[in-house]
Scaffold this motif. Structure first.
Motif, PDB file in Angstrom:
ATOM      1  N   GLN A  42       0.818  -1.216   0.000  1.00  0.00           N
ATOM      2  CA  GLN A  42       0.000   0.000   0.000  1.00  0.00           C
ATOM      3  C   GLN A  42       0.848   1.261   0.000  1.00  0.00           C
ATOM      4  O   GLN A  42       0.416   2.292  -0.456  1.00  0.00           O
ATOM      5  N   LEU A  43       2.067   1.108   0.521  1.00  0.00           N
ATOM      6  CA  LEU A  43       2.928   2.290   0.588  1.00  0.00           C
ATOM      7  C   LEU A  43       3.160   2.893  -0.791  1.00  0.00           C
ATOM      8  O   LEU A  43       3.193   4.103  -0.943  1.00  0.00           O
ATOM      9  N   SER A  44       3.286   2.014  -1.788  1.00  0.00           N
ATOM     10  CA  SER A  44       3.601   2.525  -3.116  1.00  0.00           C
ATOM     11  C   SER A  44       2.405   3.206  -3.772  1.00  0.00           C
ATOM     12  O   SER A  44       2.534   3.853  -4.793  1.00  0.00           O
ATOM     13  N   ASN A  45       1.221   3.042  -3.163  1.00  0.00           N
ATOM     14  CA  ASN A  45       0.046   3.715  -3.731  1.00  0.00           C
ATOM     15  C   ASN A  45      -0.016   5.190  -3.358  1.00  0.00           C
ATOM     16  O   ASN A  45      -0.810   5.943  -3.884  1.00  0.00           O
ATOM     17  N   MET A  83       3.025   9.427  11.836  1.00  0.00           N
ATOM     18  CA  MET A  83       3.104   8.000  12.127  1.00  0.00           C
ATOM     19  C   MET A  83       4.537   7.499  12.014  1.00  0.00           C
ATOM     20  O   MET A  83       5.280   7.923  11.143  1.00  0.00           O
ATOM     21  N   THR A  84       4.882   6.579  12.895  1.00  0.00           N
ATOM     22  CA  THR A  84       6.119   5.819  12.729  1.00  0.00           C
ATOM     23  C   THR A  84       5.765   4.375  13.050  1.00  0.00           C
ATOM     24  O   THR A  84       4.738   4.117  13.684  1.00  0.00           O
ATOM     25  N   LYS A 125       8.701  -6.462   8.960  1.00  0.00           N
ATOM     26  CA  LYS A 125       7.759  -6.307  10.064  1.00  0.00           C
ATOM     27  C   LYS A 125       7.251  -4.860  10.128  1.00  0.00           C
ATOM     28  O   LYS A 125       6.042  -4.616  10.207  1.00  0.00           O
ATOM     29  N   ASP A 126       8.217  -3.904  10.054  1.00  0.00           N
ATOM     30  CA  ASP A 126       7.824  -2.497  10.113  1.00  0.00           C
ATOM     31  C   ASP A 126       6.964  -2.114   8.920  1.00  0.00           C
ATOM     32  O   ASP A 126       6.035  -1.317   9.030  1.00  0.00           O
ATOM     33  N   ARG A 127       7.289  -2.707   7.789  1.00  0.00           N
ATOM     34  CA  ARG A 127       6.526  -2.404   6.588  1.00  0.00           C
ATOM     35  C   ARG A 127       5.076  -2.863   6.739  1.00  0.00           C
ATOM     36  O   ARG A 127       4.145  -2.156   6.354  1.00  0.00           O
ATOM     37  N   MET A 173       3.346  -0.390   8.981  1.00  0.00           N
ATOM     38  CA  MET A 173       3.016   0.861   8.295  1.00  0.00           C
ATOM     39  C   MET A 173       1.863   0.663   7.324  1.00  0.00           C
ATOM     40  O   MET A 173       1.007   1.542   7.191  1.00  0.00           O
ATOM     41  N   ASP A 174       1.846  -0.474   6.638  1.00  0.00           N
ATOM     42  CA  ASP A 174       0.735  -0.736   5.712  1.00  0.00           C
ATOM     43  C   ASP A 174      -0.592  -0.759   6.468  1.00  0.00           C
ATOM     44  O   ASP A 174      -1.588  -0.209   6.012  1.00  0.00           O
ATOM     45  N   ALA A 175      -0.566  -1.396   7.630  1.00  0.00           N
ATOM     46  CA  ALA A 175      -1.796  -1.462   8.430  1.00  0.00           C
ATOM     47  C   ALA A 175      -2.201  -0.061   8.891  1.00  0.00           C
ATOM     48  O   ALA A 175      -3.380   0.307   8.849  1.00  0.00           O
ATOM     49  N   ASN A 176      -1.204   0.733   9.308  1.00  0.00           N
ATOM     50  CA  ASN A 176      -1.490   2.102   9.757  1.00  0.00           C
ATOM     51  C   ASN A 176      -2.080   2.944   8.626  1.00  0.00           C
ATOM     52  O   ASN A 176      -3.039   3.690   8.824  1.00  0.00           O
TER      53      ASN A 176
END
Lengths: 382, 375
Positions: free
Chosen positions: B3-6, B255-256, B292-294, B297-300
C-alpha cells in the motif's frame, strides 16, 4: 457548562422562580443585522400580544433599525456620572420593576460604567433571567472568550470585551445572523453602518474582506458547535441497521479529563483559553493546577499575576488547585495520576529554562508521564 | 502490492501553465456572467423565500431592474407585501405523465433581460422535453446571459448531502442540485432559525423533531462554513495573500512504525470531527523498512485511509524538519506524535525526537501520545 449550574436546587422549600430563557443573536461584525433581526422578532411577538420591552438598544443612527422599534416600549436608560461625564446604561432595577415577559438587551459583551452594580452587561442579563424574564440579546463571535487568541491572530485586533463561553453555552437558543462579507462591505460603502469617515477607516483596518470572511466562518462554525452541544441533551433515536454510516464505528468514548498547568507567566492566559476550548469540544472535565517550588533558591513568584490567572480560570468554570513541592514536574504528574487526568496541557514558556536545557519542566513532564497524553501549547505569534 | 507505493509523496506545487490558463478563462467567463447568490436553509419555512424577496425588494427600491422568475404560490401575506412592486414573469404550467410541472419561462426572461432575477425552489425538475432537465441548469443559462440570479435552496436538496439527509430524516428527496453549483455561487448566505421557532411554526414538540431539525441545522451551518472556507482560499490565492491561520482546526498525525499509530489516528479523527476540522496524516520515509515495520506501516496507512485522512508520505533526511515544513504548508494547528516503544538497540528517530520536535515546532500545539507498552 452544564445546565445544572443555573437550575434552582430541588431542596428549596419555596417554589423556585422559573428562570427566563436566553436567546442570543450571533453575528460576526457590526452591521450584519443582529439588532435588526432581534427587533423584527420582538415585533412579531408584540403582534401576538406578548409583553415585550426594549431594555437597552444601540441604534448607531441606523434609520431602518430605529424604524423597527416603532410601537415597542423602551425602558429609559439609567444615567450615571463618572469623572465629570454622564454615562448611560441599562436600568436593571427599572426592568425588574416593570417585569416584562421578554426584554431586549443589545450588545451582550458591553462593559458597564465603573461604579455600576455589576461589571458586565452579561451579568446584568443573568439578574433579569433569574427574575424569570426572557432575554433576547446580540453578540459578535469575536467577543467569545475561547476565540480571543484566534481572533487576534487572524485580525490583529485584541478584543477586550469578552463573554465567558459558559454564559453563551447556557443560552436556550443561539441563532446566527448571516450576511456575506461582500454585502457587509457594500453596506459600509453606502454609509448604512457607520458615517463615511468611520466606514473608510473600518474597511482599511478590521473590515477587510479576509478578516470578515474568516470571522464569518468562525461564527458559522461556532453556531454549529452550539447546536451540537444542545443536541447531546436530546435522546438519540434508534437507527435502522441499513442507515449505519460508512465510517468504522468509533470505539466507546472514554471520558477525557484535561489538566492545565499554570504559571505566573503572561502566556498562561492563552494556555487556559486553549485548554478550555479543547475540553469543551471534547466534552471533557477541565482542571488547572499551579505548583509552587518549595526550594528557596527558586525564582520569586509574582503572586498578583498568578492570582489573576487562577481567577480567570475560575471565571471560565475551571476547578483550580495550588500545590507546593520541591519537584514541580513530579508534582504535576503525581497530581494528574491521582485525579485520573487523561491529558496534561503545558505552556511552551516553561519549555526553556535558564539554560535552555532539557531539564526544563516540560521535558521532564514528558519524560515522567509517558503513560498520559501531553499537549505542549503553541506560542501563537502573529 | 504494498500500500505504501500507492501513496504519492507530496511536493509543494506551483500551478501548471494549463491550470493557470484554465483559471484565467474561468475568470473571464465569470466576468461576463451574472452573479449568483444563494440563500441556504436547513428546512422548509425557515425563511429563505422571505430573505430572497426582501433582498429583491431592497434592490428594486434602490433602482435595480429586478424580476421574479419563479415563486411558490399561494403567497403568505408578508411575502405578498414584499412582491407588491416587483415584476413577475409567470412560470409555464406543464403536465407530463399525469404530473404537474412549473417551468421557468427562460425565453421570456432572455427577451426581458432584467438585471436581477429571483428564482425560488432551485431544486425543481423540469418535465422531459424541456430546455434543461433541471431548474438549476436554467439558472446556469440565465447567468450565462449576464443576468444575476438570487435563489433559495433547502439543504435537503443538495445532491452530495443525500446520505446524511437520509440518515437524519429517513428520506431521500428526488429533486437535487449538485454541490458544485452551490460552491460556484458568488455569495452563499445561511438562513438560520432557532429549532424551537421552527417547531412552533409546525406545531410539534416531539423530541424526534428537535433532534432531526438540530442535526439538519448543524449540517447546514457546517456546509456554509465549508463553502466560505473555499471562497476565502480562492480569494487569498487570487490576491497572493497568505493566511497563516485559518479559523478551523487541522490536525497532523505523524506516524512511525514504533509509535502507537492507531491510538493517534483514532484520537485525531475524533478531535477533527469534534472541531469540525480536517485530519492529515504523514509518514516520513527514511530508507527501507524491514518486513515487520513495513507490515505495521501498511496497516497504519490502511486505517488512516479508512478514517478518511488526507495522507502524505514525505521524504527527508531529517523527519523533524520535514514534519514542520509540512505542518506550516498545510496550516496545521495541532501535531500528534507518539512516544516510541522502548527499544534499547535502535531508536527509530535519533536523539529523543519528541524532545526535538517540542523544541523546534513552537507555533503548533504538540500532543504527545503514550505507547501502550509503557502504560
Amino acid at each position: 457548562m452544564s445546565a445544572a449550574d443555573t437550575l434552582p436546587s430541588d431542596s428549596d422549600t419555596t417554589p423556585p422562580q422559573p428562570r427566563g430563557r436566553l436567546k442570543v443573536f450571533l453575528g460576526y461584525a457590526a452591521g450584519v443585522g443582529k439588532t435588526y433581526q432581534m427587533l423584527d422578532e420582538a415585533q412579531e411577538l408584540r403582534r401576538k400580544g406578548v409583553d415585550v420591552v426594549v431594555g437597552y438598544f444601540e441604534s448607531h443612527g441606523r434609520q431602518d433599525t430605529i424604524a423597527k422599534t416603532t410601537n415597542l416600549e423602551l425602558i429609559p436608560r439609567r444615567k450615571t456620572e463618572y469623572r465629570g461625564s454622564i454615562f448611560e446604561d441599562m436600568d436593571v432595577e427599572a426592568i425588574l420593576r416593570r417585569k416584562p415577559c421578554v426584554c431586549l438587551v443589545d450588545e451582550f459583551a458591553h462593559t458597564n460604567v465603573p461604579g455600576s452594580a455589576r461589571l458586565k452587561r452579561w451579568e446584568d442579563v443573568q439578574v433579569l433571567l433569574a427574575a424569570g424574564i426572557d432575554v433576547f440579546t446580540t453578540l459578535n463571535v469575536q467577543h467569545l472568550e475561547s476565540l480571543n487568541d484566534e481572533v487576534w491572530r487572524i485580525t490583529g485586533v485584541r478584543v477586550r470585551e469578552t463573554v465567558p463561553d459558559w454564559v453563551v453555552d447556557a443560552a436556550d437558543e443561539v441563532v446566527l445572523v448571516d450576511l456575506t462579507a461582500e454585502a457587509l462591505q457594500n453596506r459600509l460603502h453606502r454609509g448604512v453602518v457607520y458615517t463615511a469617515e468611520k466606514a473608510k477607516r473600518a474597511m482599511e483596518n478590521f473590515f477587510t474582506e479576509t478578516n470578515l470572511t474568516a470571522l464569518r466562518e468562525m461564527a458559522l462554525r461556532h453556531t454549529a458547535h452550539e447546536v451540537e452541544g444542545r443536541l447531546s441533551s436530546v435522546a438519540a433515536p434508534a437507527r435502522d441497521a441499513c442507515q449505519t454510516a460508512a465510517r468504522p464505528p468509533e470505539p466507546p468514548a472514554r471520558h477525557d479529563r484535561i489538566l492545565i498547568c499554570l504559571t505566573e507567566r503572561p502566556s498562561s492566559a492563552v494556555l487556559i483559553r486553549r485548554g478550555k476550548r479543547v475540553a469543551d469540544y471534547l466534552h471533557a472535565d477541565c482542571l488547572a493546577v499551579h505548583v509552587q517550588r518549595l526550594a528557596p533558591s527558586g525564582p520569586k513568584i509574582r503572586y498578583d499575576a498568578l492570582e489573576k490567572h487562577l481567577s480567570f480560570a475560575r471565571n471560565l468554570h475551571i476547578e483550580t488547585h495550588v500545590l507546593r513541592a520541591n519537584d514541580v514536574a513530579r508534582a504535576i504528574v503525581d497530581f494528574a495520576r491521582e485525579r485520573n487526568v487523561t491529558q496534561i496541557f503545558l505552556g511552551r514558556s516553561s519549555a526553556t529554562n535558564l539554560f535552555g536545557g532539557f531539564c526544563s519542566t516540560v521535558h521532564r513532564v514528558v519524560r515522567l508521564a509517558r503513560d498520559r497524553e501531553i499537549t505542549v501549547v503553541a506560542e501563537r505569534l502573529r | 502490492m504494498s500500500q505504501l507505493s500507492n501513496v504519492h509523496p507530496s511536493v509543494p506545487r506551483r500551478p501548471s501553465p494549463d491550470e493557470l490558463l484554465d483559471r484565467v478563462q474561468a475568470e473571464e467567463r465569470r466576468a461576463r456572467r451574472g452573479r449568483l447568490k444563494v440563500f441556504l436553509g436547513y428546512a422548509s419555512r425557515v425563511g429563505k423565500s422571505f430573505r430572497m424577496l426582501d433582498e429583491g425588494r431592497r434592490r428594486n427600491e434602490r433602482g435595480e431592474d429586478v424580476v421574479v422568475a419563479a415563486i411558490q404560490f399561494p403567497l403568505t401575506p408578508d411575502l405578498e407585501a414584499l412582491m407588491a412592486n416587483i415584476e413577475y414573469i409567470p412560470v409555464l404550467k406543464e403536465s407530463y405523465a399525469g404530473k404537474e410541472y412549473e417551468v421557468m419561462d427562460v425565453a421570456s426572461i432572455f427577451r426581458r433581460h432584467p438585471r436581477v432575477c429571483l428564482v425560488d425552489e432551485l431544486a425543481r425538475d423540469n418535465p422531459p422535453g424541456s430546455r434543461n432537465p433541471k431548474r438549476w441548469q436554467d439558472v446556469d443559462n440565465i447567468l450565462d446571459q449576464g443576468i444575476s440570479v438570487i435563489t433559495a435552496i433547502n439543504l435537503q436538496h443538495i445532491e452530495e448531502q443525500q446520505d446524511e439527509i437520509q440518515r437524519i430524516t429517513g428520506k431521500r428527496p428526488k429533486e437535487t442540485v449538485p454541490e458544485r453549483f452551490l460552491r460556484s455561487a458568488d455569495e452563499v448566505v445561511l438562513v438560520d432559525a432557532a429549532v424551537d421557532d421552527m417547531l412552533q411554526r409546525s406545531g410539534s414538540s416531539e423530541p424526534v423533531d428537535v433532534r432531526r431539525l438540530s442535526e439538519l441545522r448543524e449540517l447546514a451551518l457546517l456546509l456554509a462554513a465549508d463553502v466560505i472556507d473555499g471562497q476565502l482560499e480562492n480569494y487569498l490565492r487570487a490576491n497572493g495573500v497568505a493566511l497563516r491561520w485559518g479559523s478551523h482546526e487541522r490536525i497532523l498525525v505523524c506516524m512511525t512504525p514504533r509509535s502507537d499509530a492507531e491510538a493517534m489516528l483514532r484520537s485525531g479523527r475524533r478531535n477533527a470531527d469534534r472541531f469540525h476540522g480536517s485530519l492529515l496524516v504523514c509518514y516520513v520515509r527514511q530508507g527501507a523498512l524491514n518486513a515487520k515495520d513495513r507490515a505495521i506501516m501498511d496497516a497504519n496507512l490502511a486505517l488512516a485511509r479508512e478514517l478518511e485522512a488526507d495522507i502524505q508520505v514525505l521524504e527527508g533526511e531529517d523527519p523533524i524538519d520535514a514534519i514542520i515544513r509540512l505542518a506550516r504548508e498545510q496550516k496545521a494547528t495541532q501535531i500528534f506524535v507518539g512516544h516510541s516503544a522502548p527499544d534499547p538497540w535502535k531508536e527509530f528517530w535519533s536523539r529523543s525526537p519528541v524532545d526535538r520536535l517540542i523544541k523546534a515546532a513552537t507555533e503548533f500545539d504538540i500532543r504527545i501520545f503514550p505507547h501502550p507498552q509503557t502504560s
